[in-house]
Design a protein around this motif. Structure first.
Motif, short mmCIF file in Angstrom:
data_model
loop_
_atom_site.label_atom_id
_atom_site.label_comp_id
_atom_site.label_asym_id
_atom_site.label_seq_id
_atom_site.Cartn_x
_atom_site.Cartn_y
_atom_site.Cartn_z
N ALA A 199 75.91 46.50 40.52
CA ALA A 199 76.20 47.78 41.16
C ALA A 199 74.91 48.53 41.51
O ALA A 199 74.80 49.14 42.58
CB ALA A 199 77.07 48.64 40.25
N SER A 200 73.92 48.45 40.63
CA SER A 200 72.63 49.12 40.88
C SER A 200 71.93 48.49 42.08
O SER A 200 71.37 49.20 42.93
CB SER A 200 71.74 49.04 39.64
N ARG A 201 71.95 47.16 42.16
CA ARG A 201 71.33 46.48 43.29
C ARG A 201 72.02 46.85 44.60
O ARG A 201 71.36 47.06 45.63
CB ARG A 201 71.36 44.96 43.08
N ARG A 202 73.36 46.93 44.56
CA ARG A 202 74.09 47.31 45.78
C ARG A 202 73.75 48.74 46.20
O ARG A 202 73.60 49.03 47.39
CB ARG A 202 75.60 47.17 45.55
N LEU A 203 73.61 49.64 45.21
CA LEU A 203 73.28 51.03 45.52
C LEU A 203 71.88 51.13 46.14
O LEU A 203 71.68 51.82 47.14
CB LEU A 203 73.34 51.87 44.24
N VAL A 204 70.92 50.42 45.55
CA VAL A 204 69.56 50.44 46.09
C VAL A 204 69.53 49.84 47.49
O VAL A 204 68.88 50.37 48.40
CB VAL A 204 68.59 49.68 45.15
N ALA A 205 70.26 48.73 47.68
CA ALA A 205 70.32 48.10 49.01
C ALA A 205 70.94 49.04 50.03
O ALA A 205 70.49 49.12 51.18
CB ALA A 205 71.10 46.79 48.93
N TRP A 206 71.98 49.77 49.60
CA TRP A 206 72.64 50.73 50.50
C TRP A 206 71.70 51.86 50.88
O TRP A 206 71.60 52.26 52.04
CB TRP A 206 73.90 51.28 49.84
N LEU A 207 70.97 52.39 49.90
CA LEU A 207 70.06 53.50 50.15
C LEU A 207 68.90 53.07 51.05
O LEU A 207 68.55 53.74 52.02
CB LEU A 207 69.51 54.06 48.84
N THR A 208 68.28 51.93 50.69
CA THR A 208 67.11 51.49 51.45
C THR A 208 67.47 50.98 52.83
O THR A 208 66.60 50.86 53.69
CB THR A 208 66.37 50.37 50.69
N GLY A 209 68.75 50.69 53.05
CA GLY A 209 69.17 50.19 54.36
C GLY A 209 69.48 51.28 55.37
O GLY A 209 69.81 50.99 56.52
#
Length: 328
Positions: free
Chosen positions: A196-206
């Motif tokens: 979930a943390s990786r998905r959140l970071v990917a969503w933010l940085t994208g």
């Protein structure tokens, strides 16, 4: 040449992360409890000793047991031991054996920064030749003999031996068929949180809207740092700073970061890819050099700034990859 492990970068990453978490946890615990000491009657059992013991245990696990699981466990246990060991580096680099020796925080940060660089170097260079891939595939098979192999592990074995030659591939397939199948273990709660943390970071940085605030911050923040140091020099406050050498190092790193960031900002319109390459370089200069001095000056209060820099690096790296992708 010794055969390289395909998961070497993962083991190093686990070692580094467990070490970092250990240092931060020990510092927080000691500060919250008033720095208690284990022992009495003139005896003090420093946690550097527990660190050495755990590093020995971690090495023992990796030496005694087969398979990736024990190696990962050894890396984590050894990382905890290394964290306990290096947390007391101030006692061994100062004549007063001072745990609170100011440069110790910078030394600790620098040690982990170099380990991160090593991890990234291994991750980028671990391109195994066919013989090494076959050896890693056989290692996975042997580790699965006692308890079986999941379908995912079997697919990994077949992927590793692909291209090793028909005779080798057939032999590995026959050996793989002799190993019992095993159902995959249930997903651990921490794995769900990590995903979930990786998905959140990917969503933010994208998100493109994050790019411009990051660019503005990269240009403004180091300029303000250099200006603040110059102001302290003019007003004479820098003379009162105990670690003025570290302050000077911080200002030099900030000046380099500012120059790179400003050059990147000026190139944004005509060469966006080159601009973000400069932004990434600016952040790496700050992370690998500037933060060492920052930790010396501000001690572990610099962790918050480090977190901001890592997030900025994630945004800049994501944008840089997005710009490079159409050229591939």
């Amino acid at each position: 040449m010794p055969t390289r492990a395909v998961d070497a970068a993962a083991y190093l990453q686990a070692f580094v992360l467990s070490g970092v978490v250990t240092v931060l946890a020990v510092r927080a615990y000691l500060q919250a409890t008033g720095y208690p000491q284990l022992g009495g009657g003139g005896l003090h059992i420093a946690h550097v000793l527990w660190g050495g013991l755990l590093m020995t245990v971690g090495l023992g696990i990796a030496l005694v047991f087969l398979g990736g699981g024990p190696r990962m466990a050894g890396a984590i246990v050894g990382g905890v031991g290394f964290g306990l060991f290096i947390d007391e580096v101030g006692k061994f680099v100062s004549t007063r054996t001072d745990y609170f020796y100011a440069p110790a925080a910078g030394i600790i940060y620098g040690a982990f920064a170099m380990l991160v660089v090593l991890t990234q170097a291994v991750r980028g260079r671990t391109r195994l030749n066919p013989d090494e891939r076959t050896a890693n595939a056989l290692d996975l098979i042997l580790a699965g003999v006692p308890g079986g192999l999941t379908d995912r592990r079997r697919a990994t074995v077949l992927r590793l031996v692909r291209g090793s030659g028909p005779v080798t591939e057939a032999a590995v397939v026959r050996l793989l068929d002799a190993v019992p199948r095993r159902e995959p273990p249930p997903v651990r709660f921490w794995k769900r949180w990590a995903a979930a943390s990786r998905r959140l970071v990917a969503w933010l940085t994208g998100h493109p809207w994050l790019v411009w605030p990051v660019v503005v911050y990269l240009v403004v923040e180091p300029v303000f740092t250099v200006a603040a140091v110059l102001l302290d020099t003019v007003t004479g406050e820098l003379d009162q700073q105990r670690e003025w050498g570290a302050v000077l190092g911080t200002s030099v790193a900030a000046l380099i970061t500012a120059v790179l960031s400003i050059r990147g900002a000026l190139r944004l319109r005509r060469d966006r890819l080159g601009a973000f390459r400069l932004f990434k370089l600016a952040l790496l200069v700050d992370l690998l050099f500037g933060q060492i001095f920052n930790f010396t000056v501000n001690q572990f209060g610099a962790v918050a700034v480090l977190g901001v820099d890592l997030f900025l690096l994630a945004v800049v790296t994501a944008e840089h990859r997005r710009l490079v992708r159409p050229m591939d």
